[in-house]
Design a protein around this motif. Sequence first.
Motif, short mmCIF file in Angstrom:
data_model
loop_
_atom_site.label_atom_id
_atom_site.label_comp_id
_atom_site.label_asym_id
_atom_site.label_seq_id
_atom_site.Cartn_x
_atom_site.Cartn_y
_atom_site.Cartn_z
N PHE A 99 111.93 22.65 -7.93
CA PHE A 99 111.59 22.81 -6.51
C PHE A 99 110.11 22.56 -6.30
N ARG A 100 109.82 21.78 -5.26
CA ARG A 100 108.41 21.54 -4.92
C ARG A 100 107.72 22.84 -4.52
N ILE A 101 106.41 22.87 -4.67
CA ILE A 101 105.62 24.03 -4.28
C ILE A 101 105.83 24.32 -2.80
N SER A 102 105.90 23.28 -1.97
CA SER A 102 106.08 23.49 -0.53
C SER A 102 107.41 24.18 -0.24
N THR A 103 108.45 23.86 -1.00
CA THR A 103 109.76 24.50 -0.81
C THR A 103 109.68 25.97 -1.20
N ILE A 104 109.02 26.25 -2.32
CA ILE A 104 108.89 27.65 -2.75
C ILE A 104 108.10 28.45 -1.72
N LYS A 105 107.10 27.85 -1.13
CA LYS A 105 106.33 28.56 -0.11
C LYS A 105 107.18 28.83 1.14
N ASP A 106 107.99 27.85 1.54
CA ASP A 106 108.91 28.10 2.65
C ASP A 106 109.86 29.25 2.30
N PHE A 107 110.32 29.25 1.07
CA PHE A 107 111.22 30.29 0.58
C PHE A 107 110.55 31.66 0.68
N LEU A 108 109.28 31.74 0.26
CA LEU A 108 108.54 33.00 0.33
C LEU A 108 108.29 33.42 1.77
N ASP A 109 108.00 32.47 2.65
CA ASP A 109 107.84 32.79 4.07
C ASP A 109 109.11 33.43 4.64
N ALA A 110 110.25 32.83 4.30
CA ALA A 110 111.52 33.37 4.77
C ALA A 110 111.78 34.74 4.17
N MET A 111 111.41 34.94 2.93
CA MET A 111 111.55 36.27 2.32
C MET A 111 110.74 37.30 3.08
N ALA A 112 109.49 36.98 3.41
CA ALA A 112 108.64 37.91 4.14
C ALA A 112 109.21 38.19 5.53
N MET A 113 109.77 37.16 6.17
CA MET A 113 110.37 37.33 7.48
C MET A 113 111.55 38.30 7.42
N ASN A 114 112.22 38.34 6.27
CA ASN A 114 113.36 39.22 6.08
C ASN A 114 113.01 40.51 5.32
N LYS A 115 111.71 40.71 5.13
CA LYS A 115 111.18 41.94 4.51
C LYS A 115 111.64 42.15 3.06
N PHE A 116 111.91 41.05 2.35
CA PHE A 116 112.06 41.14 0.90
C PHE A 116 110.68 41.33 0.28
N ASN A 117 110.62 42.00 -0.87
CA ASN A 117 109.31 42.24 -1.46
C ASN A 117 109.21 41.87 -2.93
N VAL A 118 110.25 41.24 -3.51
CA VAL A 118 110.20 40.82 -4.92
C VAL A 118 110.75 39.41 -5.04
N PHE A 119 109.93 38.51 -5.58
CA PHE A 119 110.38 37.17 -5.92
C PHE A 119 110.64 37.13 -7.42
N HIS A 120 111.92 37.13 -7.78
CA HIS A 120 112.33 37.04 -9.18
C HIS A 120 112.35 35.56 -9.54
N TRP A 121 111.32 35.12 -10.26
CA TRP A 121 111.16 33.71 -10.56
C TRP A 121 111.80 33.40 -11.90
N HIS A 122 113.05 32.90 -11.85
CA HIS A 122 113.75 32.46 -13.07
C HIS A 122 113.24 31.06 -13.35
N ILE A 123 112.13 31.00 -14.05
CA ILE A 123 111.32 29.79 -14.07
C ILE A 123 111.77 28.76 -15.09
N VAL A 124 112.43 29.19 -16.19
CA VAL A 124 112.87 28.27 -17.24
C VAL A 124 114.30 28.61 -17.65
N ASP A 125 114.98 27.63 -18.24
CA ASP A 125 116.35 27.84 -18.71
C ASP A 125 116.70 26.70 -19.67
#
Length: 416
Positions: free
Chosen positions: A75-101
Amino acid sequence: MDETYRVDVDAADSGTGVAFVTADSLWGVLRGLETFTQLMFSNGEGGLYIRQASIADRPRYSHRGVLLDTSRHYFRISTIKDFLDAMAMNKFNVFHWHIVDDQSFPFVSIKYPALAEGGAYSEDMVYTVEDVEDIIEYARVRGIRVIPEFDTPGHTESWGVGLPGFTTTCYGDDGLPDGTFGPVDPSNEDVYTLMTHLLEEIVMRFPEKYIHLGGDEVSFGFNCWLSNPQIQAWMKSLNISTPQEIESVYIARLLSLVEALPTSPEYVIWQEVIDNDIQVKPATIVEVWKGGWEAEMNKVTGQGLRAILSSCWYLDHINNGNDWQTYYNCEPESFGGTDAQNQLVIGGEACMWSEYVDDTNVMPRVWPRASSVAERLWSPKDTEHNGHTGRRMEEHRCRMVGRGYDAEPPNGPGFC
């Protein structure tokens, strides 16, 4: 993180015409400002009204997370930032970053750059040191913690591309390597040296008390471990004979490495670690993700360990229709535990595994379906799905669309 806040809006025709957002912390102010914006609505002429209100609010759970898997698709950085913005709008407070697999290793390590050089999809599909810092800070100012997950001993095929010998060489019936590789090679001492240095780097770069260590879905039926002569000899020296025992030895060693780090980080693990009777320290948080979660939550909290639930909220599972209602109706404490056990439930996470999502469709796949999880984890236990919930979900989706996020329709035909 104290997220308690108060919002008071007086009507201009009956009061002062003044609004107040009051909180004892920055994080409470952020949540209060979000609620303040959601009290606004269009007057149909390009302007806004705001509802008169007096709201005293706080979250029920301290851990309200969303997992995003950035390995199976990048995912592009811009997509992750949109994702975080939406999380904040919904009052989520933890981004669990499953970064590798298994599929890719996009995390650029300072100490082991070969991991990304060999394991990423391409040199452009990586998260550099600067990228990671950027995401962490972007999340922080929105009241979101970033908990990284580096899952071992399974889900590590991409690790072995850049660092040969890290994963297990599998052998065929003819006693020769068959060209495939299995989980981490626990008989290789170099593995523990690498994990020590990598963990030191991770806790240095992620200013977070917790690290997610994984521990799930080791392919015991694959029998790669048991086919390898070096591991067979290692098992004999330890007087063990099963893949489950191999995993137990590895995980116990991994946990001891974490506990020896100078910063003394705490850790989150998937439920399999507990299911395999591996000893963990009392501060451990267990993430419950499988079916039959009620019995598992009872088991975990019965051992005095804290738990977060994700079983109900796998967003990659798609059903025809408004499945957000199923998410909304999942009550994390409905497993028959005692009051003391319920106190050990600290929240939950909605999980988006990325086999079938990328930059093009992750936002509508997650939102507003995850919004129902956010409300369940924030709201009092006695909050129930009723005739108003669907209309509020529809309004919230339109609010997200109005802010520029590609949130899908939650209830079928309609329009904003």
